[in-house]
Design a protein around this motif. Structure first.
Motif, PDB file in Angstrom:
ATOM      1  N   ASN A  58      -6.948  16.182 -17.594  1.00 32.90           N
ATOM      2  CA  ASN A  58      -5.913  17.168 -17.908  1.00 32.90           C
ATOM      3  C   ASN A  58      -4.811  17.111 -16.848  1.00 32.90           C
ATOM      4  N   CYS A  63      -0.487  25.716 -20.926  1.00 34.82           N
ATOM      5  CA  CYS A  63       0.201  24.938 -21.956  1.00 34.82           C
ATOM      6  C   CYS A  63       1.334  25.766 -22.542  1.00 34.82           C
ATOM      7  N   VAL A  89       2.612  27.197 -16.836  1.00 32.79           N
ATOM      8  CA  VAL A  89       2.097  25.832 -16.708  1.00 32.79           C
ATOM      9  C   VAL A  89       1.957  25.521 -15.224  1.00 32.79           C
ATOM     10  N   THR A 118      -5.300  21.402 -22.321  1.00 26.91           N
ATOM     11  CA  THR A 118      -3.847  21.437 -22.239  1.00 26.91           C
ATOM     12  C   THR A 118      -3.330  20.370 -23.181  1.00 26.91           C
TER      13      THR A 118
END
Length: 309
Positions: A58, A63, A89, A118
């Protein structure tokens, strides 16, 4: 270290403004807070739903797509982050360095899922290119068996690196998430995501580039015309599909769907919110029957997400 200089990019139908350092991105529905922080590790052992994979990768935490049904909010570090899912984020600023520390060839044949919590191609990736940098490391130093999961057409950008990984002996499959054929439903559940049409065009382009592809109908929301929907999926040339039902607010799915999104589907199904669950499940079974008949290869749930190679 990842550079975070000022820039502007478009978020499909909106404007994104990147501010230096920890700052904000102006996007649909308000601003997205962006912070750059070091990570302890970039490869996590596959567990739970992805326990058949060796690692998940990731590049980001959080996200900006912020889909209202997303389970990933459960893994946030705080209640504040869970409640604010889709509005923040975190960039793993040392991600490339961590991956470079892996011994040359040590990931050969390893099954890697990118990403589990994500989207590796969310809008900030256009500015930073962190996902591309990680793919470059994999292409230059390893021969992994890589599955890339996204709902962004931006994945097309990296077809050259997918091909390079395969030319050097690795494997790549790109999964594109498409959840409905109804743009009203899509905009309500996925307000900051690209349209279904954009995603279907993109995965067709990835397939045409010679990369193995799959369309993940996960979760499958309301479908207005199951036969026409199946036809649009087949028109991409993709031959592998995965489906699973919408997860109602229970257990680990703490990022439950907003009331307005459920109300819209209930309205379209001709029921009220109180009777939505059984009506939806009956709808899912009907659509699933059509898809199973029309699509060449259709997996369901965890079994469908088993490593393809």
């Amino acid at each position: 270290m990842i550079s975070t200089g000022p820039s502007q990019r478009s978020l499909f139908d909106s404007e994104v403004v990147w501010l230096p350092g920890a700052g904000e991105v102006e996007a649909l529905g308000g601003s997205i807070e962006v912070a750059s922080r070091p990570a302890r590790q970039i490869l996590m052992r596959g567990t739970g739903f992805l326990d058949a994979y060796d690692f998940s990768l990731n590049p980001y935490s959080g996200c900006a797509f912020g889909c209202t049904y997303c389970y990933a909010a459960f893994f946030s570090r705080s209640a504040e982050q869970r409640d604010g899912w889709g509005r923040w984020v975190e960039v793993k600023e040392n991600a490339v360095e961590l991956l470079m520390r892996r011994r040359l060839g040590s990931l050969d044949g390893k099954r890697i899922y990118m990403s589990s919590v994500t989207d590796p191609y969310q809008p900030v990736e256009r500015r930073l290119g962190l996902t591309r940098q990680l793919l470059q490391v994999l292409a230059d130093r390893h021969q992994p068996k890589l599955v890339v999961q996204t709902r962004s057409p931006d994945v097309v950008r990296d077809c050259d690196l997918f091909r390079k990984i395969e030319e050097r002996g690795g494997r790549v499959r790109v999964n594109m998430t498409v959840t409905t054929d109804d743009e009203d439903v899509r905009r309500t559940f996925e307000p900051s995501c690209p349209s279904n049409a954009q995603r279907l065009r993109a995965i067709a382009e990835v397939r045409e580039a010679g990369i193995e592809t799959c369309i993940t109908l996960t979760p499958l929301l309301l479908v207005s015309d199951a036969e026409a929907f199946a036809g649009s999926l087949l028109a991409t040339g993709v031959e592998r599909f995965i489906v699973q039902p919408f997860q109602f607010a229970r257990g680990r799915f703490v990022a439950s769907t907003r009331e307005g999104a459920v109300a819209l589907m209930a309205q379209k199904l001709g029921c009220n919110v109180d009777s939505f669950q059984p009506r939806y499940l009956a709808h899912y079974r009907r659509v699933f029957a059509v898809l199973r008949k029309r699509l060449p290869e259709l997996g369901e749930g965890k079994d469908g997400f088993a490593p393809p190679f």
